[in-house]
Scaffold this motif. Sequence first.
Motif, PDB file in Angstrom:
ATOM      1  N   LEU A 115      -6.879  28.161 -17.321  1.00  0.00           N
ATOM      2  CA  LEU A 115      -6.530  26.767 -17.629  1.00  0.00           C
ATOM      3  C   LEU A 115      -5.135  26.402 -17.129  1.00  0.00           C
ATOM      4  CD1 LEU A 115      -7.934  26.422 -21.268  1.00  0.00           C
ATOM      5  CD2 LEU A 115      -8.768  25.226 -19.235  1.00  0.00           C
ATOM      6  N   ASP A 116      -4.234  27.400 -17.016  1.00  0.00           N
ATOM      7  CA  ASP A 116      -2.844  27.114 -16.666  1.00  0.00           C
ATOM      8  C   ASP A 116      -2.376  27.865 -15.429  1.00  0.00           C
ATOM      9  OD1 ASP A 116      -2.952  29.625 -17.725  1.00  0.00           O
ATOM     10  OD2 ASP A 116      -1.493  29.267 -19.329  1.00  0.00           O
ATOM     11  N   ASN A 117      -3.267  28.523 -14.702  1.00  0.00           N
ATOM     12  CA  ASN A 117      -2.925  29.286 -13.503  1.00  0.00           C
ATOM     13  C   ASN A 117      -1.991  30.453 -13.822  1.00  0.00           C
ATOM     14  OD1 ASN A 117      -3.207  29.861 -10.796  1.00  0.00           O
ATOM     15  ND2 ASN A 117      -1.558  28.503 -10.114  1.00  0.00           N
ATOM     16  N   SER A 118      -1.965  30.864 -15.112  1.00  0.00           N
ATOM     17  CA  SER A 118      -1.117  31.982 -15.518  1.00  0.00           C
ATOM     18  C   SER A 118      -1.897  33.026 -16.306  1.00  0.00           C
ATOM     19  CB  SER A 118       0.064  31.476 -16.353  1.00  0.00           C
ATOM     20  OG  SER A 118       0.832  32.543 -16.836  1.00  0.00           O
ATOM     21  N   THR A 119      -2.663  32.589 -17.268  1.00  0.00           N
ATOM     22  CA  THR A 119      -3.503  33.478 -18.075  1.00  0.00           C
ATOM     23  C   THR A 119      -4.929  33.390 -17.555  1.00  0.00           C
ATOM     24  OG1 THR A 119      -2.089  33.090 -19.997  1.00  0.00           O
ATOM     25  CG2 THR A 119      -4.267  34.050 -20.403  1.00  0.00           C
ATOM     26  N   TRP A 120      -5.441  34.541 -17.087  1.00  0.00           N
ATOM     27  CA  TRP A 120      -6.760  34.568 -16.441  1.00  0.00           C
ATOM     28  C   TRP A 120      -7.764  35.269 -17.339  1.00  0.00           C
ATOM     29  CZ3 TRP A 120      -7.501  31.934 -11.952  1.00  0.00           C
ATOM     30  CH2 TRP A 120      -6.367  31.542 -11.245  1.00  0.00           C
ATOM     31  N   SER A 132     -23.121  33.173 -13.382  1.00  0.00           N
ATOM     32  CA  SER A 132     -22.972  32.286 -14.545  1.00  0.00           C
ATOM     33  C   SER A 132     -21.532  32.362 -15.046  1.00  0.00           C
ATOM     34  CB  SER A 132     -23.942  32.690 -15.648  1.00  0.00           C
ATOM     35  OG  SER A 132     -23.768  31.889 -16.792  1.00  0.00           O
ATOM     36  N   ILE A 133     -20.971  31.194 -15.429  1.00  0.00           N
ATOM     37  CA  ILE A 133     -19.567  31.144 -15.872  1.00  0.00           C
ATOM     38  C   ILE A 133     -19.506  30.732 -17.338  1.00  0.00           C
ATOM     39  CG2 ILE A 133     -17.318  30.089 -15.496  1.00  0.00           C
ATOM     40  CD1 ILE A 133     -18.028  29.745 -12.584  1.00  0.00           C
ATOM     41  N   GLY A 134     -19.858  29.461 -17.663  1.00  0.00           N
ATOM     42  CA  GLY A 134     -19.841  28.993 -19.048  1.00  0.00           C
ATOM     43  C   GLY A 134     -18.465  28.984 -19.661  1.00  0.00           C
ATOM     44  N   GLN A 135     -17.442  28.523 -18.926  1.00  0.00           N
ATOM     45  CA  GLN A 135     -16.067  28.505 -19.419  1.00  0.00           C
ATOM     46  C   GLN A 135     -15.443  27.145 -19.122  1.00  0.00           C
ATOM     47  OE1 GLN A 135     -14.332  30.872 -21.012  1.00  0.00           O
ATOM     48  NE2 GLN A 135     -15.853  32.524 -20.932  1.00  0.00           N
ATOM     49  N   LEU A 136     -14.453  26.799 -19.924  1.00  0.00           N
ATOM     50  CA  LEU A 136     -13.638  25.613 -19.695  1.00  0.00           C
ATOM     51  C   LEU A 136     -12.445  26.036 -18.849  1.00  0.00           C
ATOM     52  CD1 LEU A 136     -13.319  22.575 -20.549  1.00  0.00           C
ATOM     53  CD2 LEU A 136     -11.826  23.413 -22.378  1.00  0.00           C
ATOM     54  N   ALA A 137     -12.316  25.490 -17.632  1.00  0.00           N
ATOM     55  CA  ALA A 137     -11.293  25.982 -16.716  1.00  0.00           C
ATOM     56  C   ALA A 137     -10.907  24.897 -15.720  1.00  0.00           C
ATOM     57  CB  ALA A 137     -11.788  27.220 -15.980  1.00  0.00           C
ATOM     58  N   ARG A 138      -9.761  25.116 -15.073  1.00  0.00           N
ATOM     59  CA  ARG A 138      -9.311  24.290 -13.951  1.00  0.00           C
ATOM     60  C   ARG A 138      -9.124  25.128 -12.693  1.00  0.00           C
ATOM     61  NH1 ARG A 138      -3.845  20.420 -13.382  1.00  0.00           N
ATOM     62  NH2 ARG A 138      -3.985  20.260 -11.087  1.00  0.00           N
ATOM     63  N   TYR A 139      -8.727  26.401 -12.861  1.00  0.00           N
ATOM     64  CA  TYR A 139      -8.454  27.268 -11.717  1.00  0.00           C
ATOM     65  C   TYR A 139      -9.513  28.369 -11.677  1.00  0.00           C
ATOM     66  CZ  TYR A 139      -3.908  24.945 -12.027  1.00  0.00           C
ATOM     67  OH  TYR A 139      -2.908  23.999 -12.094  1.00  0.00           O
ATOM     68  N   VAL A 140      -9.925  28.713 -10.452  1.00  0.00           N
ATOM     69  CA  VAL A 140     -10.919  29.761 -10.216  1.00  0.00           C
ATOM     70  C   VAL A 140     -10.330  30.717  -9.188  1.00  0.00           C
ATOM     71  CG1 VAL A 140     -13.261  30.298  -9.458  1.00  0.00           C
ATOM     72  CG2 VAL A 140     -12.814  28.176 -10.715  1.00  0.00           C
ATOM     73  N   ARG A 141     -10.459  32.016  -9.449  1.00  0.00           N
ATOM     74  CA  ARG A 141      -9.954  33.042  -8.527  1.00  0.00           C
ATOM     75  C   ARG A 141     -11.082  34.011  -8.196  1.00  0.00           C
ATOM     76  NH1 ARG A 141      -4.392  36.016  -9.765  1.00  0.00           N
ATOM     77  NH2 ARG A 141      -3.699  34.016  -8.843  1.00  0.00           N
ATOM     78  N   ILE A 142     -11.236  34.265  -6.893  1.00  0.00           N
ATOM     79  CA  ILE A 142     -12.198  35.256  -6.393  1.00  0.00           C
ATOM     80  C   ILE A 142     -11.384  36.383  -5.783  1.00  0.00           C
ATOM     81  CG2 ILE A 142     -14.117  35.691  -4.841  1.00  0.00           C
ATOM     82  CD1 ILE A 142     -14.818  32.738  -5.008  1.00  0.00           C
ATOM     83  N   ARG A 143     -11.491  37.570  -6.368  1.00  0.00           N
ATOM     84  CA  ARG A 143     -10.739  38.737  -5.880  1.00  0.00           C
ATOM     85  C   ARG A 143     -11.690  39.673  -5.156  1.00  0.00           C
ATOM     86  NH1 ARG A 143      -6.312  41.680  -9.507  1.00  0.00           N
ATOM     87  NH2 ARG A 143      -5.268  39.750  -8.808  1.00  0.00           N
ATOM     88  N   VAL A 144     -11.308  40.054  -3.946  1.00  0.00           N
ATOM     89  CA  VAL A 144     -12.098  40.953  -3.106  1.00  0.00           C
ATOM     90  C   VAL A 144     -11.276  42.213  -2.885  1.00  0.00           C
ATOM     91  CG1 VAL A 144     -13.350  41.227  -0.950  1.00  0.00           C
ATOM     92  CG2 VAL A 144     -13.159  38.958  -2.003  1.00  0.00           C
ATOM     93  N   ASP A 145     -11.828  43.369  -3.249  1.00  0.00           N
ATOM     94  CA  ASP A 145     -11.125  44.648  -3.066  1.00  0.00           C
ATOM     95  C   ASP A 145     -11.306  45.154  -1.643  1.00  0.00           C
ATOM     96  OD1 ASP A 145     -10.263  44.638  -5.693  1.00  0.00           O
ATOM     97  OD2 ASP A 145     -12.074  45.657  -6.405  1.00  0.00           O
TER      98      ASP A 145
END
Length: 301
Positions: A115-120, A132-145
Amino acid sequence: PPSTPPSPSHPPSTPPSPSPPASPPSPSPPLLPPLTPPVTYSLPAGITAAACHTHGPTNVAGNAIDGNPNTNWACCFHDVNLLWADYDIDLASVYVLDSAHITHDLNSYTLFVSLDNSTWTLVASTSAENPSIGQLARYVRIRVDYGAGNYASCVGLWEIAFAYHTASPPSSPPPHLPLPPSSPPSLPSLPTPSLLAPPQSPLLPLPTLPSLPPPSPFPQPPYPSPPPPCLPPPQVPSLSSPPPPSPYLPPSPPPSAPPLAPPAPPPSLLPSAPPSPPASPPSLPSPSPPPPSPPPPSPSP
């Protein structure tokens, strides 16, 4: 002529025909599951994307959210020796994200929301295209190893979209409904039961306890009861007279007298010998006189 039997007044009844067997009830058609509307994926207005690394000037981060399936974002780990690469999306507002549609060439990836680009918040670690997500959010991060791509050390995202809706504000009570009172209504006072008087019930009388004699202040020990008076007193044998002979036994012989001892001899008439004198003690030898001393020598002329 012989008489004929009278004809019956009504014709004979015929047996009823058997009814056909009842057919089994036809099975009801199975219930179909309710139809769900198809999921629609789109992008909200004002969305932006950024990545920590881009391979080449043509594979920028915005290619994955431009709606063109022929462009993509690409990252090669051997360019800068990365251990993982983050692809961040800003939705420009807070939405309820139901699910996502991600077209990629990855073996696996990790999805986060914030929600704040700080706590993920971790949502999923998967390789599916419709997580499936089902979350209240503004920021989305996709991490690829590193090593998660199908092309050696290079990875790519081709198209990203979301199934989302706007978060509804909390509902307020209608204005025409009265608000609950600030204080609870007063309850009617009940009579306080008396603690001294026992409750009296007209249907169930109190039981009457039997009266018991008062206990004795000095308990008495249990003495033996006397014998019944109808029994004769017991016969105590006398020690002076012998018991009477029994009429059922033969008489016992009298006891024999013990043998008499021989009489003592009479004393002797002869005079008794005088007693012997006592023995005198032995005499000790007298001591001999000492020898005479020699004369002194005469003086010489």
